[in-house]
Design a protein around this motif. Structure first.
Motif, PDB file in Angstrom:
ATOM      1  N   SER A 131      32.718  16.772 -22.532  1.00  0.00           N
ATOM      2  CA  SER A 131      33.411  15.448 -22.098  1.00  0.00           C
ATOM      3  C   SER A 131      32.970  15.023 -20.776  1.00  0.00           C
ATOM      4  O   SER A 131      32.505  15.827 -19.710  1.00  0.00           O
ATOM      5  CB  SER A 131      34.933  16.033 -21.994  1.00  0.00           C
ATOM      6  N   THR A 175      34.041  12.776 -17.870  1.00  0.00           N
ATOM      7  CA  THR A 175      35.208  12.002 -17.229  1.00  0.00           C
ATOM      8  C   THR A 175      35.074  11.117 -16.004  1.00  0.00           C
ATOM      9  O   THR A 175      34.395  11.816 -15.014  1.00  0.00           O
ATOM     10  CB  THR A 175      36.497  12.972 -16.992  1.00  0.00           C
ATOM     11  N   ALA A 195      28.675  14.880 -25.233  1.00  0.00           N
ATOM     12  CA  ALA A 195      29.755  14.078 -24.572  1.00  0.00           C
ATOM     13  C   ALA A 195      29.686  12.779 -25.240  1.00  0.00           C
ATOM     14  O   ALA A 195      30.508  12.033 -25.834  1.00  0.00           O
ATOM     15  CB  ALA A 195      30.140  14.218 -23.302  1.00  0.00           C
ATOM     16  N   LEU A 219      33.432  11.357 -26.320  1.00  0.00           N
ATOM     17  CA  LEU A 219      34.410  11.941 -25.035  1.00  0.00           C
ATOM     18  C   LEU A 219      33.743  11.619 -23.797  1.00  0.00           C
ATOM     19  O   LEU A 219      33.734  12.540 -23.030  1.00  0.00           O
ATOM     20  CB  LEU A 219      34.343  13.327 -25.549  1.00  0.00           C
TER      21      LEU A 219
END
Length: 300
Positions: free
Chosen positions: A75, A77, A248, A253
């Motif tokens: 992921s 972020t 990702a 994600l």
């Protein structure tokens, strides 16, 4: 910006002595390892002079946390630069103030406190490196569906020329930095930064670039000039980061944690981004465990 992650893969294949050419910095906290592998990727104007804002000293223009969980889920972020957090030793402030106070090491400790993850590797990209990388692949195509004339970033965007346009490095950098003319602020900027990353990765990996020695050399030169890593980072670890980033992006994600407010006023630091108390801790737990879904990310 995070753009130089792709260069690691090219370097691994093209240059045997690249490790000695990378800039190094003391960044890691030495905290006990947490499961999986975690990279903190920071775009900084520490070596640039083009950005101005209200933060004194060098700034982290963008902060991204790339994590590969033990179950293999990757992921990416985005932590908005104005995210309201506790900075160890300084109290509550915007997250990018950590870089201004004590540089990479405090930024790492701040992100670790927020997320509950130990950062395994730190990667910092001088913002001018964004322009150099885009130019190294011969420009990219990016999209925006509204007109912009933003003095802070330097972006001028005229949709009469199309919502998707070919841009050089200078305009790609302005596109990545623009936030004050975006109604969603840092959230929209994070989306554009990831769009630029994807475009550069795609262009760098196409046949025309792979078979062009001049383009290959330009990518390596741009990467080693603008990239700063922790002292323990290796070329294989950077290559693993490229693979995690691509995974990702492929799985969707990517994005920001759940957000309560984009205009939180705690007093004394201006408007900040406030994460949702009820869901952000759960978000980071899911991130650590590898159980995030597309719906986990901010959709405000």
């Amino acid at each position: 910006m995070v753009l130089l992650v792709l260069v690691a893969g090219r370097i691994w294949m093209l240059v045997d002595d690249v490790s000695s050419r990378l800039h190094r910095v003391d960044a890691l906290s030495g905290a006990a390892d947490t499961p999986g592998e975690t990279w903190l990727i920071v775009g900084s104007d520490a070596r640039d002079a083009a950005v101005t804002d209200d933060t004194e000293g060098a700034r982290s223009d963008s902060i991204m946390l790339l994590h590969k969980a033990p179950n293999g889920q990757a992921s990416l972020t985005t932590l908005p630069r104005d995210t309201y957090v506790e900075i160890p030793g300084y109290g509550e402030d915007k997250i990018n103030a950590a870089y201004s106070y004590e540089g990479p090491a405090l930024t790492v400790r701040t992100v670790e406190k927020l997320t509950g993850l130990t950062v395994d590797h730190y990667v910092e990209v001088g913002m001018n490196g964004v322009a150099q990388l885009v130019d190294a692949v011969g420009g990219i195509s990016v999209c925006l569906d509204y007109d912009v004339d933003d003095a802070d970033s330097g972006l001028v965007w005229d949709t009469s020329r199309g919502t998707c346009q070919d841009v050089d490095g200078t305009k790609a950098l302005a596109y990545s930095r623009m936030r004050k003319s975006d109604p969603t602020g840092d959230i929209g900027r994070g989306l554009r930064q990831r769009a630029v990353i994807s475009a550069v990765v795609s262009k760098a990996m196409n046949v025309g670039t792979l078979l062009n020695p001049f383009r290959q050399d330009s990518l390596v030169d741009a990467g080693t000039q603008a990239l700063t890593v922790d002292r323990q980072a290796t070329v294989p670890s950077l290559a693993r980061m490229v693979m995690a980033f691509r995974s990702a992006s492929h799985d969707g994600l990517t994005g920001a944690p759940p957000i309560e407010s984009l205009d939180y006023e705690p007093g004394g630091i201006g408007a900040a981004v406030l994460l949702k108390d009820t869901t952000a801790p759960g978000f980071f737990e899911a991130l650590r465990n590898g159980t995030l879904t597309k719906a986990s990310f901010n959709h405000s």
